[in-house]
Every structure is written in C-alpha cells, then in structure tokens.
Scaffold this active site. Structure first.
Site, short mmCIF file in Angstrom:
data_model
loop_
_atom_site.label_atom_id
_atom_site.label_comp_id
_atom_site.label_asym_id
_atom_site.label_seq_id
_atom_site.Cartn_x
_atom_site.Cartn_y
_atom_site.Cartn_z
N LYS A 84 0.93 -1.41 0.30
CA LYS A 84 0.35 -0.05 0.17
C LYS A 84 0.87 1.27 -0.12
O LYS A 84 1.08 2.03 -0.75
CB LYS A 84 -1.24 -0.48 1.07
CG LYS A 84 -2.03 1.24 1.37
CD LYS A 84 -2.74 0.41 2.33
CE LYS A 84 -2.60 1.33 3.75
NZ LYS A 84 -2.54 2.49 4.59
N ARG A 144 3.16 5.98 -3.01
CA ARG A 144 4.27 6.55 -3.60
C ARG A 144 4.49 6.72 -4.41
O ARG A 144 4.78 7.50 -5.28
CB ARG A 144 5.40 6.72 -2.89
CG ARG A 144 5.34 6.94 -1.31
CD ARG A 144 5.95 5.85 -0.56
NE ARG A 144 6.45 6.41 1.18
CZ ARG A 144 5.35 6.22 2.07
NH1 ARG A 144 4.09 5.60 1.65
NH2 ARG A 144 5.65 6.82 3.10
N ARG A 193 -8.84 12.43 12.88
CA ARG A 193 -7.00 11.93 12.87
C ARG A 193 -6.25 13.69 13.36
O ARG A 193 -6.49 14.33 11.93
CB ARG A 193 -7.02 11.06 11.77
CG ARG A 193 -7.14 9.77 12.05
CD ARG A 193 -6.97 8.73 10.48
NE ARG A 193 -5.52 8.32 11.74
CZ ARG A 193 -4.83 7.96 10.24
NH1 ARG A 193 -4.95 7.30 9.57
NH2 ARG A 193 -3.75 6.92 10.57
N SER A 207 7.41 9.28 12.67
CA SER A 207 5.90 8.26 11.28
C SER A 207 7.05 9.21 9.75
O SER A 207 6.76 10.49 9.40
CB SER A 207 4.96 10.15 12.05
OG SER A 207 4.29 10.17 10.39
N ASP A 213 2.43 -1.08 12.32
CA ASP A 213 0.11 -1.50 11.59
C ASP A 213 0.50 -2.75 11.75
O ASP A 213 -0.28 -3.24 11.90
CB ASP A 213 0.78 -1.69 9.73
CG ASP A 213 0.57 0.01 9.66
OD1 ASP A 213 0.02 0.95 10.53
OD2 ASP A 213 0.69 0.85 8.46
N ARG A 246 -6.09 2.03 17.68
CA ARG A 246 -5.58 0.98 17.89
C ARG A 246 -5.72 -0.41 19.63
O ARG A 246 -5.35 -1.06 19.30
CB ARG A 246 -4.32 0.17 16.92
CG ARG A 246 -5.44 -0.05 15.90
CD ARG A 246 -4.51 -0.14 14.39
NE ARG A 246 -4.91 0.08 13.10
CZ ARG A 246 -4.61 0.55 11.93
NH1 ARG A 246 -3.45 0.03 11.85
NH2 ARG A 246 -5.73 -0.01 10.77
C1 S3P Z 1 2.49 4.80 6.68
C2 S3P Z 1 2.80 5.21 7.26
C3 S3P Z 1 2.97 4.38 9.00
C4 S3P Z 1 1.34 3.73 8.96
C5 S3P Z 1 0.51 4.03 8.05
C6 S3P Z 1 1.25 4.03 5.94
C7 S3P Z 1 2.94 5.40 5.40
O1 S3P Z 1 2.29 6.10 9.01
O2 S3P Z 1 1.04 3.25 10.17
O3 S3P Z 1 -0.29 2.69 7.00
O4 S3P Z 1 2.79 4.62 4.26
O5 S3P Z 1 3.86 6.31 5.19
P1 S3P Z 1 2.48 7.34 10.49
O6 S3P Z 1 3.72 7.83 9.80
O7 S3P Z 1 1.64 7.64 10.96
O8 S3P Z 1 2.82 5.94 11.09
#
Ligand code: S3P
Length: 431
Positions: free
Chosen positions: A21, A26, A121, A165, A314, A345
C-alpha cells in the site's frame, strides 16, 4: 455481519501477496511529479490507493488503470491543475499527509476532506513542520480535516521531527522537492523509507546519513518517469504469518513479500517469540523482496519497547493476538501512536482480546497480555469498528476459536486488502 471461518486442520498452501500500500501510493505521487510516463505493476487497487489515484485525476493528471497495472503521464509539479472541488481523501491518512507536502509547491489552494474516521486524525504534525518551509495550511481549530493547503513558494529548511512518522517525513521530503537549495530532515527514530528509495529511483539527489536518521535532499530535481514493480505488502503477509504460526498443523509459503528492513519488525518479533519462519530473499537491493515459509510453532511472551515500534507499527494488533496464544506475558510499550490510527488501536485491540477471554491490561502507550493455550470466548461478535486491520485480525482470531465467530463492519477490509477473504479461503481449503 459476516460469519468467520474456523480452520480446524490448520492452513496450508502458497499465496502471492498483493502489492504494498505505501509503495503504491508513492508510485502514483512521484510518477505524477516526474516527466514522461510511469508504469506501475502489481499496484494495490485497495480503496486507500484509489483515493490517491482519483486525487491526481482531479488535479488534471492523465492516469489509466487496468486491474493492477497503472500508466501515469507525469506532468511535473507545475503541470498540476487547480481542482474545482475539495479533494476526497476517503479513509487514507497516507494520501492526506503526503499530499499536504506535495501540494505546498503548487501555485493554487487545495482543500482536502475525508471520511468520519480520517476527520478525527491529527494533521498539525504535518502542518506545523511544513510552516518551517514557509507553507501555509489552514486546518479546523482542532487541527483536523477539512484543511486547505495554500500552494506557493517553498523555502529550503532544516527540520527535526518530534514524532516517529513516515507520513510526516514523506510530506516534508515532497515539500522540499519544490524548494531551491538543500533541505535537511532529521527523524526521531528510523521509519519506513519507501519515499527515499523511490525518489532516488526517479533521479532525485537524496542522502541518508550514517546515523540512519538525517536525510539531505536537493530541491527542484529533474524526476524522470520509471517502471515500478510493487512488491507484496509485508503488512498483508503478516496476517497469514501469524495465522500459520498460531494454528497447529499449518505450513504456508508467501511469495513476493517486501523485505525492506524498515518494515520487517513483525518478522523479527515473531522469530523472537519462537516462530518457525524461513526467509528466501530473491531481490536484495532497493525494495528488497522474497518468499517466506511459515510453520506452526509454540510462542513465548516477550517485551517490546519504543525503538522497535516504527518497523511493526501496523502489525502491533497482530503481535497482540500472537501474544494471546503465547506462553507467559508480553508487554508492548512506547506504542502511543496506535491511539491515532484508523481507530484507537490500543482500545479496539483490548476490546477484541477481552471478547476472546484473554487477560489484558491497557496502558496509555501499549498493553500487557497474558497468553493462554485455549481462549474462552466471552462474545463471538467482533466489530472492525471501521478499521481494516482490526477486521482482518478478528478473522485470523476466529480461525483458532472453537465456537462460531462473526464480524460486523467487515467492508472496511477493502481499504487495504480487497481480496483478503478470497486469499484466506485459499489457505483454508484443505482445513
Ligand atoms: C505509512 C506510515 C505509517 C503507517 C501507515 C502508512 C506510510 O503511518 O502506519 O499505515 O505509508 O507512510 P505513520 O507515519 O503515521 O506512522
């Protein structure tokens, strides 16, 4: 309400895991920003990635999709067109946060909206550091959607992240592409690095220092369209890795799984707990990938702390489920980020484990789980609470429950894994 399957004879067989995903999002974004055509193979056609695809079509980018193949006619940042309506981000936090950075360098304002979950969020974690690049973003007074990105000149900046993040880091990297000069972004802990890998593939000049945390990026690169072959999603593979581990008489092989070390936390944690998993790596550069063979195993409890969290963020609900079958106690701490995912979660997972009769203690930043050999189901009706990953964790738990289990709000699963039940049935056929 969907009736869930019980796998009395274990799960067996070989499965090719659908596309990742994070990488699919990206590839669309960077493909749109590049010059020339980008072709994506094994694109994940889940609802979240389709939100990204539609957003770029609304920004005037020509994109064709046939099943899991996508062709994008890249137009560069300056080629994007002002949309005549707010862009609908659906349920997708990744689309929203990365778009906030990407849209910074346009010469128009864009409003982003989303569904009831996404609207709760936090978005200031992106708008605040983007202000250092001179970007103006207006959120609601509580820092949520709907928000407006006022595109305009972006200046290079040096920013230290205060939250671990990948979404925030990636938003800043995408904004830095529009800035003349060099920007430096320092992470709190290493997080998934798909944006960095893909930007390099498309021709950007970007370096990660030896500390693994400091990224230097040169602005205004010439990005050239590429062919992107998306590996299978480790976060999707993880459901079956845990299923095969906890259900006796199981043996499965999962092919074409992304083995990027920033995503393999679940593999390390399951191995530490005593899982039987063999890894056969087939591609060892860029987005590494390979096949995993998983056999049933007896697990034992472990302690998981903050440094381990980003690589398994995740999959923590699955770790909690594995812990519920392990011998002894498992403690997960430093995982407060779980509270701001599609659902909280920590709360939703504690609810699910208590329905199974498992002893679990909730903490502000995690949980402590006491495993047991056989669960004593208290309530057989699970709820995804609108959270795709929670829905799939419930379906995996049901495989091991000796009484019939059901799932409410199962539709959420299509957000990241539209063929989940088909793939699960395939592995359960001999069961
Ligand atoms: C993601 C980063 C993570 C992840 C999300 C996908 C990404 O989130 O939990 O499912 O594609 O960069 P965070 O950056 O909020 O940790």
């Amino acid at each position: 309400m969907q009736a869930l399957t019980y796998a009395s004879q274990g799960i067996q067989g070989t499965l090719t895991i659908p596309g990742d995903k994070s990488i699919s999002h990206r590839a669309l974004m960077i493909g749109a920003l590049a010059e020339g055509q980008t072709e994506i193979e094994n694109f994940l056609a889940g609802q979240d990635c389709l939100s990204t695809l539609r957003a770029f079509q609304d920004l005037g980018v020509e994109i064709e999709r046939q099943e899991n193949r996508v062709k994008i006619q890249g137009c560069g940042l300056q080629g994007l067109k002002a949309p005549d309506h707010p862009l609908d981000m659906g349920n997708s936090g990744t689309t929203t946060r990365l778009m906030m950075g990407l849209l910074s360098g346009t010469n128009f304002a864009t409003t982003l909206s989303g569904d009831e979950f996404l609207q709760k969020r936090p978005m200031r974690r992106v708008s605040q550091p983007l202000a250092e690049f001179g970007v103006k973003i207006e959120t609601t007074p509580t820092g949520t959607l709907p928000l407006t990105v006022y595109g305009g000149p972006v200046k290079a900046a040096k920013v230290e992240l205060t939250v671990a993040s990948a979404q925030v880091k990636s938003a800043l990297l995408l904004a830095a592409l529009s800035a003349p000069g060099t920007s430096v972004i320092k992470e709190l802990l290493p997080t998934r690095n798909h944006t960095e890998i893909m930007l390099r593939q498309f021709g950007a000049q970007l370096e990660t220092a030896a500390d693994g945390l400091t990224i230097t990026v040169k602005g205004q690169p010439q990005l050239k369209g590429q062919k992107v072959i998306v590996p299978g999603d480790m976060s999707s593979a993880a459901f079956f890795m845990v299923a095969a581990t906890i259900i006796p008489h199981s043996e499965i092989t999962l092919t074409n799984v992304n083995l990027n070390p920033t995503r393999t936390g679940i593999l390390s944690i399951l191995l530490q707990m005593g899982a039987d998993i063999t890894v056969h790596e087939t591609i060892q550069e860029g987005e590494r990938r390979g096949d995993l063979t998983v056999r049933s195993a007896k697990l034992h409890g472990i302690e998981i702390g903050a440094p381990a969290i980003p690589a398994v963020i995740d999959e923590l609900p699955l770790v909690a489920l594995a812990a519920a079958c392990a011998q002894g106690v498992t403690e997960i701490r430093g995982a407060q980020e779980l509270r701001v995912k599609e659902t909280d979660r920590i709360t939703t997972m504690v609810t699910l484990l208590r329905q199974l009769g498992v002893t679990v203690q909730e903490h502000p930043d995690g949980m402590t789980i006491t495993g047991r050999d056989a669960w004593q189901v208290v309530d057989p009706n699970f709820d995804s609470f609108g959270d795709h990953r929670l829905g799939m964790v419930a379906a995996i738990a049901a495989l091991k429950s000796s009484i019939p289990m059901n799932l409410k709000n199962e539709d959420a699963i299509a957000i990241s894994y539209p063929t989940f039940f088909q793939d699960l049935d395939h592995l359960c056929q001999k069961g």
